[in-house]
Design a protein around this motif. Sequence first.
Motif, PDB file in Angstrom:
ATOM      1  N   GLU A  78      62.365  46.443  45.130  1.00  0.00           N
ATOM      2  CA  GLU A  78      60.975  46.317  45.556  1.00  0.00           C
ATOM      3  C   GLU A  78      60.067  46.161  44.345  1.00  0.00           C
ATOM      4  OE1 GLU A  78      59.219  49.083  48.255  1.00  0.00           O
ATOM      5  OE2 GLU A  78      61.141  49.379  49.256  1.00  0.00           O
ATOM      6  N   SER A  79      59.069  45.332  44.475  1.00  0.00           N
ATOM      7  CA  SER A  79      58.094  45.195  43.407  1.00  0.00           C
ATOM      8  C   SER A  79      56.828  45.933  43.814  1.00  0.00           C
ATOM      9  CB  SER A  79      57.803  43.710  43.148  1.00  0.00           C
ATOM     10  OG  SER A  79      57.273  43.125  44.315  1.00  0.00           O
ATOM     11  N   CYS A  80      55.903  46.009  42.874  1.00  0.00           N
ATOM     12  CA  CYS A  80      54.649  46.713  43.157  1.00  0.00           C
ATOM     13  C   CYS A  80      53.846  45.968  44.217  1.00  0.00           C
ATOM     14  CB  CYS A  80      53.803  46.775  41.890  1.00  0.00           C
ATOM     15  SG  CYS A  80      54.325  48.023  40.743  1.00  0.00           S
ATOM     16  N   PRO A  81      53.168  46.698  45.086  1.00  0.00           N
ATOM     17  CA  PRO A  81      52.261  46.048  46.027  1.00  0.00           C
ATOM     18  C   PRO A  81      51.115  45.376  45.261  1.00  0.00           C
ATOM     19  CG  PRO A  81      52.696  48.323  46.687  1.00  0.00           C
ATOM     20  CD  PRO A  81      53.285  48.134  45.332  1.00  0.00           C
ATOM     21  N   ALA A  82      50.507  44.424  45.876  1.00  0.00           N
ATOM     22  CA  ALA A  82      49.396  43.698  45.233  1.00  0.00           C
ATOM     23  C   ALA A  82      48.309  44.670  44.805  1.00  0.00           C
ATOM     24  CB  ALA A  82      48.827  42.665  46.200  1.00  0.00           C
ATOM     25  N   GLY A  83      47.844  44.512  43.572  1.00  0.00           N
ATOM     26  CA  GLY A  83      46.773  45.350  43.050  1.00  0.00           C
ATOM     27  C   GLY A  83      47.242  46.644  42.397  1.00  0.00           C
ATOM     28  N   TYR A  84      48.504  46.993  42.536  1.00  0.00           N
ATOM     29  CA  TYR A  84      49.031  48.208  41.920  1.00  0.00           C
ATOM     30  C   TYR A  84      49.475  47.905  40.491  1.00  0.00           C
ATOM     31  CZ  TYR A  84      49.060  51.193  46.039  1.00  0.00           C
ATOM     32  OH  TYR A  84      48.684  51.976  47.099  1.00  0.00           O
ATOM     33  N   VAL A  85      49.435  48.906  39.644  1.00  0.00           N
ATOM     34  CA  VAL A  85      49.814  48.754  38.244  1.00  0.00           C
ATOM     35  C   VAL A  85      51.163  49.450  38.032  1.00  0.00           C
ATOM     36  CG1 VAL A  85      49.176  49.367  35.879  1.00  0.00           C
ATOM     37  CG2 VAL A  85      47.413  48.683  37.504  1.00  0.00           C
TER      38      VAL A  85
ATOM     39  N   GLN B  72      44.183  68.790  27.044  1.00  0.00           N
ATOM     40  CA  GLN B  72      44.054  67.662  27.953  1.00  0.00           C
ATOM     41  C   GLN B  72      44.879  66.534  27.363  1.00  0.00           C
ATOM     42  OE1 GLN B  72      40.358  65.391  28.089  1.00  0.00           O
ATOM     43  NE2 GLN B  72      40.566  65.237  30.301  1.00  0.00           N
ATOM     44  N   LEU B  73      45.546  65.803  28.207  1.00  0.00           N
ATOM     45  CA  LEU B  73      46.310  64.636  27.781  1.00  0.00           C
ATOM     46  C   LEU B  73      45.612  63.404  28.308  1.00  0.00           C
ATOM     47  CD1 LEU B  73      49.916  65.881  28.613  1.00  0.00           C
ATOM     48  CD2 LEU B  73      48.647  66.133  26.479  1.00  0.00           C
ATOM     49  N   ARG B  74      45.374  62.436  27.414  1.00  0.00           N
ATOM     50  CA  ARG B  74      44.779  61.164  27.816  1.00  0.00           C
ATOM     51  C   ARG B  74      45.806  60.076  27.530  1.00  0.00           C
ATOM     52  NH1 ARG B  74      39.208  62.364  24.620  1.00  0.00           N
ATOM     53  NH2 ARG B  74      38.514  64.120  25.909  1.00  0.00           N
ATOM     54  N   TYR B  75      46.126  59.302  28.560  1.00  0.00           N
ATOM     55  CA  TYR B  75      47.207  58.323  28.451  1.00  0.00           C
ATOM     56  C   TYR B  75      47.041  57.232  29.489  1.00  0.00           C
ATOM     57  CZ  TYR B  75      48.853  61.176  32.321  1.00  0.00           C
ATOM     58  OH  TYR B  75      48.940  61.856  33.515  1.00  0.00           O
ATOM     59  N   GLY B  76      47.834  56.181  29.316  1.00  0.00           N
ATOM     60  CA  GLY B  76      47.799  55.056  30.239  1.00  0.00           C
ATOM     61  C   GLY B  76      49.127  54.869  30.953  1.00  0.00           C
ATOM     62  N   PRO B  77      49.271  53.752  31.663  1.00  0.00           N
ATOM     63  CA  PRO B  77      50.461  53.494  32.468  1.00  0.00           C
ATOM     64  C   PRO B  77      51.784  53.489  31.694  1.00  0.00           C
ATOM     65  CG  PRO B  77      48.708  52.002  33.097  1.00  0.00           C
ATOM     66  CD  PRO B  77      48.232  52.740  31.879  1.00  0.00           C
ATOM     67  N   LYS B  78      51.747  53.136  30.419  1.00  0.00           N
ATOM     68  CA  LYS B  78      52.990  53.075  29.646  1.00  0.00           C
ATOM     69  C   LYS B  78      53.486  54.441  29.196  1.00  0.00           C
ATOM     70  CE  LYS B  78      52.128  48.447  27.858  1.00  0.00           C
ATOM     71  NZ  LYS B  78      51.898  47.649  26.656  1.00  0.00           N
ATOM     72  N   ALA B  79      52.720  55.507  29.462  1.00  0.00           N
ATOM     73  CA  ALA B  79      53.080  56.827  28.940  1.00  0.00           C
ATOM     74  C   ALA B  79      53.112  57.928  29.997  1.00  0.00           C
ATOM     75  CB  ALA B  79      52.113  57.202  27.826  1.00  0.00           C
TER      76      ALA B  79
ATOM     77  N   LYS C  12      43.507  51.658  32.906  1.00  0.00           N
ATOM     78  CA  LYS C  12      43.206  50.465  32.098  1.00  0.00           C
ATOM     79  C   LYS C  12      43.716  50.568  30.667  1.00  0.00           C
ATOM     80  CE  LYS C  12      39.463  49.179  34.945  1.00  0.00           C
ATOM     81  NZ  LYS C  12      38.221  48.938  35.347  1.00  0.00           N
ATOM     82  N   ARG C  13      44.191  51.731  30.277  1.00  0.00           N
ATOM     83  CA  ARG C  13      44.681  51.900  28.912  1.00  0.00           C
ATOM     84  C   ARG C  13      45.969  51.104  28.737  1.00  0.00           C
ATOM     85  NH1 ARG C  13      44.760  57.526  25.515  1.00  0.00           N
ATOM     86  NH2 ARG C  13      45.824  56.704  23.691  1.00  0.00           N
ATOM     87  N   GLU C  14      46.085  50.378  27.624  1.00  0.00           N
ATOM     88  CA  GLU C  14      47.216  49.466  27.452  1.00  0.00           C
ATOM     89  C   GLU C  14      48.263  49.924  26.447  1.00  0.00           C
ATOM     90  OE1 GLU C  14      45.937  45.449  26.926  1.00  0.00           O
ATOM     91  OE2 GLU C  14      44.618  45.525  28.659  1.00  0.00           O
ATOM     92  N   ASP C  15      47.990  50.962  25.659  1.00  0.00           N
ATOM     93  CA  ASP C  15      48.990  51.397  24.670  1.00  0.00           C
ATOM     94  C   ASP C  15      49.900  52.475  25.256  1.00  0.00           C
ATOM     95  OD1 ASP C  15      47.260  53.531  24.767  1.00  0.00           O
ATOM     96  OD2 ASP C  15      46.996  53.704  22.614  1.00  0.00           O
TER      97      ASP C  15
END
Length: 189
Positions: free
Chosen positions: A51-58, A115-122, A145-148
């Motif tokens: 399965e792939s991500c639904p439309a609009g999901y990251v 506090q931890l601040r992170y994006g989808p890759k982490a 929206k974080r890319e790193d």
Amino acid sequence: MRTLWLTGSGTEMQMARIRAIALISTLAIIGITLAVITLNRDTQAEAPVVESCPAGYVPVNNKLPDSESEVKINVYNATSTVDLARNVAADFTNRKFKVEKTGTDPKKQPDIVAQLRYGPKAVGAAQLLRAYFLNAVEEDGFNIKREDDTIDVIIGGEFKQLATPTEMRQAVAALGNPILPPGTCAQQP
């Protein structure tokens, strides 16, 4: 003197054995034949569709790292304690994390541990870090929206020390797998 009476002759018993062997051999041949036919007619020649991500999901990386050395962090001090970020960064370095930067967070936060601040890759790496604070981490640090793949660790005024290796392993087990943030799906390998 006692006499034993045999109810069957040696020839009849030998024939019964031959029939049993013949029956077992026939059943084995039928079983092997059915297995070969089933394997030859198998229509699942290709791997299953993932399965792939639904439309609009990251897509997010929610896999826990195999080692702390795979995790990149920045450590920021959100208190008035001098050198707190540098000291905590040294503790993380001793635990094999890759510390990229240290500094001061402009927002003073005396009432939190961290506090931890992170994006989808982490997402998975953040779960491992959360265990070092025994899950006493503010939960609003995910930024879709974080890319790193680096995690900002903000140290607050309630921070005392990082968990011991034993406490960390117990916390990882208690936390389980990372929960996907809203609007995301698991990244496929």
